[in-house]
Design a protein around this motif. Sequence first.
Motif, PDB file in Angstrom:
ATOM      1  N   VAL A  84      19.368 -37.330  -2.746  1.00  0.00           N
ATOM      2  CA  VAL A  84      19.119 -37.260  -1.254  1.00  0.00           C
ATOM      3  C   VAL A  84      17.775 -37.839  -0.705  1.00  0.00           C
ATOM      4  O   VAL A  84      17.643 -38.377   0.401  1.00  0.00           O
ATOM      5  N   VAL A  85      16.762 -37.260  -1.608  1.00  0.00           N
ATOM      6  CA  VAL A  85      15.340 -37.693  -1.238  1.00  0.00           C
ATOM      7  C   VAL A  85      15.133 -39.118  -1.489  1.00  0.00           C
ATOM      8  O   VAL A  85      14.453 -40.008  -0.572  1.00  0.00           O
ATOM      9  N   GLU A  86      15.694 -39.628  -2.550  1.00  0.00           N
ATOM     10  CA  GLU A  86      15.434 -41.221  -2.845  1.00  0.00           C
ATOM     11  C   GLU A  86      16.082 -41.765  -1.912  1.00  0.00           C
ATOM     12  O   GLU A  86      15.507 -43.198  -1.775  1.00  0.00           O
ATOM     13  N   GLU A  87      17.292 -41.597  -1.427  1.00  0.00           N
ATOM     14  CA  GLU A  87      18.244 -42.478  -0.561  1.00  0.00           C
ATOM     15  C   GLU A  87      17.650 -42.354   0.967  1.00  0.00           C
ATOM     16  O   GLU A  87      18.295 -42.934   1.813  1.00  0.00           O
ATOM     17  N   GLY A  88      16.866 -41.450   0.993  1.00  0.00           N
ATOM     18  CA  GLY A  88      16.312 -41.184   2.532  1.00  0.00           C
ATOM     19  C   GLY A  88      17.140 -40.618   3.565  1.00  0.00           C
ATOM     20  O   GLY A  88      17.155 -40.595   4.652  1.00  0.00           O
ATOM     21  N   VAL A  89      18.110 -39.422   2.879  1.00  0.00           N
ATOM     22  CA  VAL A  89      19.089 -38.736   3.763  1.00  0.00           C
ATOM     23  C   VAL A  89      18.259 -37.788   4.500  1.00  0.00           C
ATOM     24  O   VAL A  89      17.167 -37.028   3.927  1.00  0.00           O
ATOM     25  N   LYS A  90      18.508 -37.542   5.692  1.00  0.00           N
ATOM     26  CA  LYS A  90      17.552 -36.620   6.555  1.00  0.00           C
ATOM     27  C   LYS A  90      18.356 -35.235   6.478  1.00  0.00           C
ATOM     28  O   LYS A  90      17.567 -34.384   7.206  1.00  0.00           O
ATOM     29  N   VAL A  91      19.530 -35.139   6.256  1.00  0.00           N
ATOM     30  CA  VAL A  91      20.008 -33.482   6.552  1.00  0.00           C
ATOM     31  C   VAL A  91      20.939 -33.076   5.186  1.00  0.00           C
ATOM     32  O   VAL A  91      21.597 -34.146   4.803  1.00  0.00           O
ATOM     33  N   VAL A  92      20.773 -32.309   4.909  1.00  0.00           N
ATOM     34  CA  VAL A  92      21.288 -31.599   3.811  1.00  0.00           C
ATOM     35  C   VAL A  92      21.993 -30.321   4.209  1.00  0.00           C
ATOM     36  O   VAL A  92      21.412 -29.347   4.818  1.00  0.00           O
ATOM     37  N   THR A  93      23.322 -30.088   3.905  1.00  0.00           N
ATOM     38  CA  THR A  93      23.635 -28.559   4.030  1.00  0.00           C
ATOM     39  C   THR A  93      24.262 -28.356   2.751  1.00  0.00           C
ATOM     40  O   THR A  93      24.538 -28.986   1.836  1.00  0.00           O
ATOM     41  N   THR A  94      24.202 -26.985   2.441  1.00  0.00           N
ATOM     42  CA  THR A  94      24.260 -26.400   1.258  1.00  0.00           C
ATOM     43  C   THR A  94      25.213 -25.083   0.961  1.00  0.00           C
ATOM     44  O   THR A  94      25.518 -24.232   2.027  1.00  0.00           O
ATOM     45  N   GLY A  95      26.035 -25.225  -0.065  1.00  0.00           N
ATOM     46  CA  GLY A  95      26.870 -23.858  -0.313  1.00  0.00           C
ATOM     47  C   GLY A  95      26.892 -23.289  -1.753  1.00  0.00           C
ATOM     48  O   GLY A  95      26.291 -24.171  -2.508  1.00  0.00           O
ATOM     49  N   ALA A  96      27.371 -22.333  -1.987  1.00  0.00           N
ATOM     50  CA  ALA A  96      27.481 -21.604  -3.379  1.00  0.00           C
ATOM     51  C   ALA A  96      26.201 -21.498  -4.157  1.00  0.00           C
ATOM     52  O   ALA A  96      26.271 -22.130  -5.113  1.00  0.00           O
ATOM     53  N   GLY A  97      25.229 -20.848  -3.621  1.00  0.00           N
ATOM     54  CA  GLY A  97      23.902 -20.997  -4.303  1.00  0.00           C
ATOM     55  C   GLY A  97      22.888 -20.801  -3.172  1.00  0.00           C
ATOM     56  O   GLY A  97      22.894 -20.792  -2.151  1.00  0.00           O
ATOM     57  N   ASN A  98      21.665 -20.699  -3.661  1.00  0.00           N
ATOM     58  CA  ASN A  98      20.501 -20.574  -2.977  1.00  0.00           C
ATOM     59  C   ASN A  98      19.675 -21.900  -3.008  1.00  0.00           C
ATOM     60  O   ASN A  98      19.485 -22.388  -4.386  1.00  0.00           O
ATOM     61  N   PRO A  99      19.126 -22.823  -2.017  1.00  0.00           N
ATOM     62  CA  PRO A  99      18.723 -24.097  -2.080  1.00  0.00           C
ATOM     63  C   PRO A  99      17.274 -23.914  -2.305  1.00  0.00           C
ATOM     64  O   PRO A  99      16.298 -24.846  -2.449  1.00  0.00           O
ATOM     65  N   GLU A 100      16.606 -22.757  -2.435  1.00  0.00           N
ATOM     66  CA  GLU A 100      14.943 -22.294  -2.536  1.00  0.00           C
ATOM     67  C   GLU A 100      14.400 -23.420  -3.470  1.00  0.00           C
ATOM     68  O   GLU A 100      13.385 -23.892  -3.198  1.00  0.00           O
ATOM     69  N   THR A 101      15.102 -23.436  -4.647  1.00  0.00           N
ATOM     70  CA  THR A 101      14.571 -24.377  -5.643  1.00  0.00           C
ATOM     71  C   THR A 101      14.093 -25.932  -5.236  1.00  0.00           C
ATOM     72  O   THR A 101      13.138 -26.312  -5.812  1.00  0.00           O
ATOM     73  N   TYR A 102      14.928 -26.318  -4.399  1.00  0.00           N
ATOM     74  CA  TYR A 102      14.688 -27.755  -3.963  1.00  0.00           C
ATOM     75  C   TYR A 102      14.103 -27.946  -2.620  1.00  0.00           C
ATOM     76  O   TYR A 102      13.678 -28.922  -1.837  1.00  0.00           O
ATOM     77  N   MET A 103      13.622 -26.565  -1.955  1.00  0.00           N
ATOM     78  CA  MET A 103      13.290 -26.622  -0.465  1.00  0.00           C
ATOM     79  C   MET A 103      11.908 -27.257  -0.456  1.00  0.00           C
ATOM     80  O   MET A 103      11.787 -28.126   0.557  1.00  0.00           O
ATOM     81  N   GLU A 104      11.124 -27.178  -1.276  1.00  0.00           N
ATOM     82  CA  GLU A 104       9.581 -27.898  -1.253  1.00  0.00           C
ATOM     83  C   GLU A 104       9.718 -29.360  -1.188  1.00  0.00           C
ATOM     84  O   GLU A 104       9.229 -30.283  -0.329  1.00  0.00           O
ATOM     85  N   MET A 105      10.769 -29.820  -2.131  1.00  0.00           N
ATOM     86  CA  MET A 105      10.863 -31.532  -2.410  1.00  0.00           C
ATOM     87  C   MET A 105      11.575 -31.883  -1.141  1.00  0.00           C
ATOM     88  O   MET A 105      11.090 -32.779  -0.519  1.00  0.00           O
ATOM     89  N   TRP A 106      12.580 -31.210  -0.700  1.00  0.00           N
ATOM     90  CA  TRP A 106      13.143 -31.614   0.653  1.00  0.00           C
ATOM     91  C   TRP A 106      12.341 -31.647   1.923  1.00  0.00           C
ATOM     92  O   TRP A 106      11.953 -32.771   2.501  1.00  0.00           O
ATOM     93  N   LYS A 107      11.566 -30.620   2.047  1.00  0.00           N
ATOM     94  CA  LYS A 107      10.705 -30.538   3.255  1.00  0.00           C
ATOM     95  C   LYS A 107       9.582 -31.567   3.079  1.00  0.00           C
ATOM     96  O   LYS A 107       9.341 -32.054   4.180  1.00  0.00           O
ATOM     97  N   ALA A 108       9.015 -31.745   1.810  1.00  0.00           N
ATOM     98  CA  ALA A 108       8.115 -32.871   1.809  1.00  0.00           C
ATOM     99  C   ALA A 108       8.525 -34.176   2.315  1.00  0.00           C
ATOM    100  O   ALA A 108       7.839 -35.128   2.715  1.00  0.00           O
TER     101      ALA A 108
END
Length: 312
Positions: A84-108
């Motif tokens: 998602v980051v590598e391809e420049g996607v600007k929006v992520v929705t998530t389900g079935a879990g906690n996205p906290e692990t990836y939050m810092e990378m996505w926010k950056a």
Amino acid sequence: MQTEITKLLGIEYPIIQGGMAWVAEHHLAAGVSEAGGLGLIGAAAAPAEWVREQIREAKKLTNKPFGVNIMLMSPHAADVAKVVVEEGVKVVTTGAGNPETYMEMWKAAGVKVIPVVASVALAKRMERCGADAVVAEGCESGGHIGETTTMALVPQVVDAVDIPVIAAGGIADGRGIAAAFMLGARAVQMGTVFVVTKESQVHANYKERIVKAKDIDTRVTGRTTGHPVRALRNDMTKKYLELEAAGAGLEELESITVGSLRAAVVEGDVKNGTIMSGQIAGLVKKEETCAELIKRLAQETDKLIGGAGFYE
């Protein structure tokens, strides 16, 4: 139809297409985004390179914002999160879990993160970990569901968090969108209505079942396993519910659902496949393009609430 969500995501209408497994691929996502909503590619349990290809194909069809829905329990979730980051996607929705692990990378990378939640507690947790908004999804929706209805869930989530709330579950027309805004939502997420659009690559048999569905035609399987799923009734749901009632174990129950969603979506097996659908299937009457659908939804909503709930 400007709201906090349209401004946050850079879209024209506060309408988001659900990230439905096997259904939400690049044709549909691009079609919704081109029409002014936010299209989503459903990563489901697919490998990261499949998601990368879908993102690139969607970019060929639209230069408007679209997103990716990540099922966090997927074995490929970590790799998809990076794609998602590598391809420049600007929006992520998530389900079935906690996205906290990836939050810092996505926010950056400037990615807007919108988790799907089925409870106030999870909504508050997502806000604490940095979510930009949440989708409050009621049990009227198709696919994997919680226990609380949209009417009850949305206002409670709105009162509990300071970030914008997107309503989902049981919304099929302007009446549903207007109701969601009156409950405090700033956008809606819709799934079943987009399954039947012309851009949707779903098998004609699947679309036909939705168009012909009545108000009482969905069933919820999997309550005994802790993973309830709403789908249109057929031979598979009948067999599954009979086994559940007889006390069958998880392994036996899973044996009749493995590959069943693909069977319905791709192969058109609407007898033994899983035809995921929301309770509003009875309101879906015809196949339209994404542009026709979204324009109609916007006109219906505006006619009912005359701009109330929207702001410039």
